[in-house]
Structures are given as structure tokens and as C-alpha cells.
Design a protein around this motif. Sequence first.
Motif, short mmCIF file in Angstrom:
data_model
loop_
_atom_site.label_atom_id
_atom_site.label_comp_id
_atom_site.label_asym_id
_atom_site.label_seq_id
_atom_site.Cartn_x
_atom_site.Cartn_y
_atom_site.Cartn_z
N ALA A 44 0.83 -1.21 0.00
CA ALA A 44 0.00 0.00 0.00
C ALA A 44 0.86 1.26 0.00
O ALA A 44 0.46 2.29 -0.56
N GLN A 46 3.60 1.66 -1.69
CA GLN A 46 3.94 1.88 -3.10
C GLN A 46 2.73 2.38 -3.88
O GLN A 46 2.86 3.24 -4.76
N VAL A 47 1.56 1.85 -3.56
CA VAL A 47 0.33 2.30 -4.22
C VAL A 47 0.12 3.78 -3.91
O VAL A 47 -0.23 4.57 -4.80
N SER A 50 2.28 5.91 -6.01
CA SER A 50 1.74 5.96 -7.37
C SER A 50 0.56 6.94 -7.44
O SER A 50 0.46 7.73 -8.38
N LYS A 51 -0.29 6.88 -6.44
CA LYS A 51 -1.46 7.78 -6.41
C LYS A 51 -1.01 9.23 -6.20
O LYS A 51 -1.59 10.16 -6.76
N ARG A 63 -11.61 -1.60 -9.64
CA ARG A 63 -10.50 -2.51 -9.28
C ARG A 63 -10.86 -3.32 -8.02
O ARG A 63 -10.58 -4.51 -7.94
N ASN A 96 -5.85 -1.52 3.15
CA ASN A 96 -4.89 -0.97 2.19
C ASN A 96 -5.19 0.51 1.93
O ASN A 96 -4.28 1.34 1.91
N LYS A 97 -6.46 0.85 1.78
CA LYS A 97 -6.85 2.24 1.55
C LYS A 97 -6.55 3.09 2.79
O LYS A 97 -6.14 4.25 2.66
N GLN A 100 -3.03 4.06 2.53
CA GLN A 100 -2.85 5.06 1.48
C GLN A 100 -3.31 6.44 1.93
O GLN A 100 -2.60 7.44 1.76
N LEU A 121 2.17 1.11 -11.15
CA LEU A 121 0.99 0.55 -10.50
C LEU A 121 0.44 -0.65 -11.25
O LEU A 121 0.23 -1.72 -10.67
N ILE A 125 3.01 -3.23 -9.40
CA ILE A 125 2.36 -3.33 -8.09
C ILE A 125 1.17 -4.29 -8.13
O ILE A 125 1.06 -5.18 -7.28
N ARG A 126 0.29 -4.11 -9.10
CA ARG A 126 -0.89 -4.98 -9.15
C ARG A 126 -0.54 -6.45 -9.34
O ARG A 126 -1.17 -7.31 -8.71
#
Length: 185
Positions: A44, A46-47, A50-51, A63, A96-97, A100, A121, A125-126
Amino acid sequence: MPKLSAFCLALVGCAFASLAAAATPAPAELPSLLSSIEQRLNIADQVALSKWDSKKPVEDRAREREVIAGAVVLAPEYKLEPAFVEQFFAAQIEANKLVQYGLLVDWRLRGEAPNSPRPDLVGQIRPQLDGLQKALLLQLAAFTPYRSSPDCPQWIASAIDRGNRDALHRLALTRATGEMCSSAH
């Protein structure tokens, strides 16, 4: 007075008995499951990077539905109840959110994100998250016989307490494991 002493001794005996009952060791299947959940939570970070870079929102309902549906389809292969798998993976996504959102707020307050490598991402990542999905299903299936143990919540709380993680990841791990124990016992 002797009645009071007998009562105190009985009370102490009950306390020790309940401690002994609660001291049932966690099953050997729990650490690997928690490790995979933590791996997913660490991704998360890394996500979030990315965001941050893409300015995309954390929420990605399409998703999320895709991830949950993919896990639910695989549930019977692992002898898991689809409804439980749906609930479990929804909790993973919410946790995870949570990471983030927490990181993004921190970075906004500082005015910058960490200067660390930015994996792609979609391309990097995915696929990691998708690879963890099968590991989680396998480990969840191995842990399922213990879900209804009255000690299950204590095993998880103790494992979370023992870990060396920051407050945000600790909270996220608590959220990710919130529905792992069954109340049917």
C-alpha cells in the motif's frame, strides 16, 4: 473470615484457570497468514506513491470489485465459503486504503512524498497484489479450522501487539484481520 479467604482463593483459582484457557498457543498457520497480510499492507505504501504522482484517487471501485470477484471465484477451489472470502478481501482492501489515505495526508502536510523508487501501478504493483491473493487464500484455508476458536481474537491481538510497526500500519493490520475470527463457537 474463613469464608472470605475461601472466596478469595476460589477467585484466584478462577483467574488462573481463565488465564490458562486463554493461553492456548496460536496455531502454526497464523504467522504466515499475518505475514502475507502485512506484505499486502506494505505494498500500500507503493500504491500511495503511485497515487501521489498520478493524482489519482485512492478509491478505485472497479478494481476493488475485480479483486474481490476474483477471490470469490477461487474460494471453492480452496474449500472456503465465498461470503467469507468476499468479506476477508473487502477488509484487505479497506486496510490498504487506510494506509494510502494516512500516507497521503502525511505527505500533503510535509509538502512532499518520500524520494523512493516508484514502481508502476499496473505493471509491477498490481501483479504483486494478485500474486499475494492466492497465497492469502491458501493460508486462509489452512487457518479456517481455528477461526471459531474462542482464543482466535486473542491470538490475533497478541500477534499484532508483538509486531514492530508504526501506528498507521498497526491500525491497518487490525482492520485487515477484523473479520478473521468467526463468532460461531
